[in-house]
Design a protein around this motif. Structure first.
Motif, PDB file in Angstrom:
ATOM      1  N   TRP A 179     -44.946  37.516 -18.295  1.00  0.00           N
ATOM      2  CA  TRP A 179     -45.160  37.646 -19.741  1.00  0.00           C
ATOM      3  C   TRP A 179     -46.644  37.706 -20.054  1.00  0.00           C
ATOM      4  O   TRP A 179     -47.088  38.586 -20.811  1.00  0.00           O
ATOM      5  N   VAL A 180     -47.430  36.808 -19.472  1.00  0.00           N
ATOM      6  CA  VAL A 180     -48.874  36.793 -19.717  1.00  0.00           C
ATOM      7  C   VAL A 180     -49.514  38.085 -19.234  1.00  0.00           C
ATOM      8  O   VAL A 180     -50.299  38.715 -19.955  1.00  0.00           O
ATOM      9  N   GLN A 181     -49.190  38.491 -18.022  1.00  0.00           N
ATOM     10  CA  GLN A 181     -49.875  39.651 -17.449  1.00  0.00           C
ATOM     11  C   GLN A 181     -49.463  40.951 -18.118  1.00  0.00           C
ATOM     12  O   GLN A 181     -50.270  41.880 -18.216  1.00  0.00           O
ATOM     13  N   GLN A 182     -48.238  41.024 -18.597  1.00  0.00           N
ATOM     14  CA  GLN A 182     -47.806  42.241 -19.293  1.00  0.00           C
ATOM     15  C   GLN A 182     -48.408  42.350 -20.689  1.00  0.00           C
ATOM     16  O   GLN A 182     -48.753  43.442 -21.146  1.00  0.00           O
ATOM     17  N   LYS A 183     -48.561  41.233 -21.394  1.00  0.00           N
ATOM     18  CA  LYS A 183     -48.969  41.262 -22.795  1.00  0.00           C
ATOM     19  C   LYS A 183     -50.451  40.959 -23.015  1.00  0.00           C
ATOM     20  O   LYS A 183     -51.030  41.423 -24.008  1.00  0.00           O
ATOM     21  N   PHE A 184     -51.086  40.194 -22.109  1.00  0.00           N
ATOM     22  CA  PHE A 184     -52.419  39.681 -22.414  1.00  0.00           C
ATOM     23  C   PHE A 184     -53.474  39.998 -21.360  1.00  0.00           C
ATOM     24  O   PHE A 184     -54.652  39.720 -21.601  1.00  0.00           O
ATOM     25  N   MET A 185     -53.091  40.556 -20.214  1.00  0.00           N
ATOM     26  CA  MET A 185     -54.105  40.943 -19.232  1.00  0.00           C
ATOM     27  C   MET A 185     -54.829  42.194 -19.721  1.00  0.00           C
ATOM     28  O   MET A 185     -54.208  43.187 -20.076  1.00  0.00           O
ATOM     29  N   ILE A 186     -56.166  42.136 -19.735  1.00  0.00           N
ATOM     30  CA  ILE A 186     -56.956  43.273 -20.201  1.00  0.00           C
ATOM     31  C   ILE A 186     -57.809  43.892 -19.094  1.00  0.00           C
ATOM     32  O   ILE A 186     -58.383  44.967 -19.284  1.00  0.00           O
ATOM     33  N   TYR A 187     -57.902  43.228 -17.944  1.00  0.00           N
ATOM     34  CA  TYR A 187     -58.571  43.829 -16.782  1.00  0.00           C
ATOM     35  C   TYR A 187     -58.044  43.187 -15.509  1.00  0.00           C
ATOM     36  O   TYR A 187     -57.860  41.967 -15.453  1.00  0.00           O
ATOM     37  N   ASN A 188     -57.809  44.035 -14.509  1.00  0.00           N
ATOM     38  CA  ASN A 188     -57.369  43.566 -13.199  1.00  0.00           C
ATOM     39  C   ASN A 188     -58.062  44.410 -12.140  1.00  0.00           C
ATOM     40  O   ASN A 188     -57.875  45.634 -12.094  1.00  0.00           O
ATOM     41  N   TYR A 189     -58.892  43.790 -11.329  1.00  0.00           N
ATOM     42  CA  TYR A 189     -59.613  44.547 -10.306  1.00  0.00           C
ATOM     43  C   TYR A 189     -58.670  45.275  -9.367  1.00  0.00           C
ATOM     44  O   TYR A 189     -59.024  46.320  -8.797  1.00  0.00           O
ATOM     45  N   CYS A 190     -57.456  44.763  -9.232  1.00  0.00           N
ATOM     46  CA  CYS A 190     -56.473  45.399  -8.356  1.00  0.00           C
ATOM     47  C   CYS A 190     -55.843  46.641  -8.976  1.00  0.00           C
ATOM     48  O   CYS A 190     -54.997  47.288  -8.333  1.00  0.00           O
ATOM     49  N   SER A 191     -56.227  46.979 -10.211  1.00  0.00           N
ATOM     50  CA  SER A 191     -55.748  48.206 -10.849  1.00  0.00           C
ATOM     51  C   SER A 191     -56.891  49.160 -11.173  1.00  0.00           C
ATOM     52  O   SER A 191     -56.660  50.202 -11.797  1.00  0.00           O
ATOM     53  N   ASP A 192     -58.103  48.822 -10.755  1.00  0.00           N
ATOM     54  CA  ASP A 192     -59.286  49.604 -11.108  1.00  0.00           C
ATOM     55  C   ASP A 192     -59.567  50.639 -10.017  1.00  0.00           C
ATOM     56  O   ASP A 192     -60.408  50.434  -9.131  1.00  0.00           O
ATOM     57  N   ALA A 193     -58.851  51.758 -10.101  1.00  0.00           N
ATOM     58  CA  ALA A 193     -58.968  52.779  -9.068  1.00  0.00           C
ATOM     59  C   ALA A 193     -60.362  53.386  -9.008  1.00  0.00           C
ATOM     60  O   ALA A 193     -60.851  53.746  -7.933  1.00  0.00           O
ATOM     61  N   ALA A 194     -61.041  53.483 -10.170  1.00  0.00           N
ATOM     62  CA  ALA A 194     -62.388  54.061 -10.166  1.00  0.00           C
ATOM     63  C   ALA A 194     -63.365  53.183  -9.395  1.00  0.00           C
ATOM     64  O   ALA A 194     -64.324  53.683  -8.788  1.00  0.00           O
ATOM     65  N   ARG A 195     -63.120  51.908  -9.390  1.00  0.00           N
ATOM     66  CA  ARG A 195     -63.994  50.972  -8.693  1.00  0.00           C
ATOM     67  C   ARG A 195     -63.759  50.996  -7.178  1.00  0.00           C
ATOM     68  O   ARG A 195     -64.666  50.687  -6.398  1.00  0.00           O
ATOM     69  N   PHE A 196     -62.553  51.349  -6.776  1.00  0.00           N
ATOM     70  CA  PHE A 196     -62.197  51.336  -5.353  1.00  0.00           C
ATOM     71  C   PHE A 196     -61.637  52.690  -4.935  1.00  0.00           C
ATOM     72  O   PHE A 196     -60.446  52.820  -4.625  1.00  0.00           O
ATOM     73  N   PRO A 197     -62.480  53.717  -4.919  1.00  0.00           N
ATOM     74  CA  PRO A 197     -61.985  55.063  -4.587  1.00  0.00           C
ATOM     75  C   PRO A 197     -61.458  55.186  -3.157  1.00  0.00           C
ATOM     76  O   PRO A 197     -60.662  56.088  -2.870  1.00  0.00           O
ATOM     77  N   GLN A 198     -61.887  54.287  -2.280  1.00  0.00           N
ATOM     78  CA  GLN A 198     -61.425  54.340  -0.893  1.00  0.00           C
ATOM     79  C   GLN A 198     -60.166  53.499  -0.669  1.00  0.00           C
ATOM     80  O   GLN A 198     -59.702  53.376   0.464  1.00  0.00           O
ATOM     81  N   GLY A 199     -59.648  52.909  -1.741  1.00  0.00           N
ATOM     82  CA  GLY A 199     -58.454  52.080  -1.613  1.00  0.00           C
ATOM     83  C   GLY A 199     -58.711  50.666  -2.083  1.00  0.00           C
ATOM     84  O   GLY A 199     -59.832  50.158  -1.987  1.00  0.00           O
ATOM     85  N   PHE A 200     -57.671  50.049  -2.598  1.00  0.00           N
ATOM     86  CA  PHE A 200     -57.799  48.698  -3.141  1.00  0.00           C
ATOM     87  C   PHE A 200     -58.000  47.663  -2.033  1.00  0.00           C
ATOM     88  O   PHE A 200     -57.586  47.874  -0.880  1.00  0.00           O
TER      89      PHE A 200
END
Length: 286
Positions: free
Chosen positions: A256-277
């Motif tokens: 519930w928290v992560q679906q409604k209130f998470m605004i950044y997750n490094y594990c979803s930042d593909a631009a930051r990790f172009p070579q893979g998470f």
């Protein structure tokens, strides 16, 4: 008999468990800020202030290796843009470990951002950020860190918002060998804290003040040459933190928290990790 008694006393002393909902006069030491650090109400309340000259902070007198750490905070009200209040665990040195709660200030009417991070051996970069589902400036709320050999859990009012699992078997470093103190601070970070630094601190509103109460540290320091913990304190014998994880209710709450209130997750930042998470992003989130 005398030598055996001495051995028992030595073993008990080496385990040194600390578990308390204590008194700030006894349990913490000021780290910076001069008169901006105040202990009130007979040691039950502590305030930190920030003005244009300096912020302020404190640390626990004890160091811990694993445990559960709860603190109640009431954050800076009104326009707190540019300010950062913290509650975190940290060891010392270049290769330090650290487990962070940081509360990033906001312009009036905008939600606070809760910034979390985990450092191992001096390397962080594991940021997750959340908006809070309540106003953290009007009353005290409880923020908790559970740290055991299996996982780290971040909780807000006992609701889990993040889990960082031990994945050493997959080559991911995990903080387990360095004892850490509890640290809290209030400081100016208007170069990055609010909207990436676009909103600056309004010093005409200073001093800014954050309030702390009910530090509850339930953990143990490392025995030299071992990672064992032992209880010698009858005040609080609850050792559930040693194996604490998430049950079905906890998993539902964190979703519930992560679906409604998470605004950044490094594990979803593909631009930051172009070579893979990072490796830990591929495992179970909970």
């Amino acid at each position: 008999m005398r030598s055996n008694a001495f051995l028992v006393i030595s073993i008990i002393a080496s385990f040194l468990l600390a578990a308390y909902a204590g008194n700030f006069y006894q349990d913490v030491a000021q780290t910076f800020g001069d008169q901006r650090f105040k202990i009130l109400e007979g040691g039950q309340l502590l305030t930190l202030s920030l003005d244009k000259t300096s912020g302020s902070g404190f640390q626990s007198k004890n160091e811990y290796l694993f445990g559960r750490f709860d603190m109640q905070l009431k954050l800076v009200p009104g326009n707190s843009a540019g300010t950062v209040a913290t509650f975190y665990l940290s060891s010392q040195g270049q290769g330090h470990d650290e487990i962070d709660f940081e509360f990033l200030g906001n312009s009036s009417g905008q939600p606070y951002t809760v910034h979390t991070n985990v450092y191992t051996q001096g390397k962080g970069g594991r940021e997750q950020r959340f908006s809070l589902w309540f106003d953290p400036t009007t009353s005290f709320h409880t923020y908790s860190i559970v740290w055991n050999p299996q996982r780290i859990i971040f909780l807000v009012d006992n609701i889990p918002i993040r889990v960082f699992n031990n994945q050493e078997s997959n080559g991911v470093p995990y903080p387990k060998n360095q004892a850490m103190r509890v640290y809290c601070s209030l400081w100016n970070a208007d170069d990055w804290a609010t909207q990436g630094g676009r909103v600056k601190t309004d010093w005409t509103l200073a001093p800014f003040t954050v309030s702390y109460r009910n530090l509850n540290a339930n953990g143990c320091v490392k025995v030299p040459g071992s990672s064992a913990c032992g209880s010698t304190n009858s005040l609080n014998n609850d050792q559930a933190w040693q194996t604490q994880g998430l049950d079905a209710k906890g998993r539902n709450r964190i979703r519930w928290v992560q679906q409604k209130f998470m605004i950044y997750n490094y594990c979803s930042d593909a631009a930051r990790f172009p070579q893979g998470f990072p490796t830990e992003c591929r495992g179970s989130r909970f």
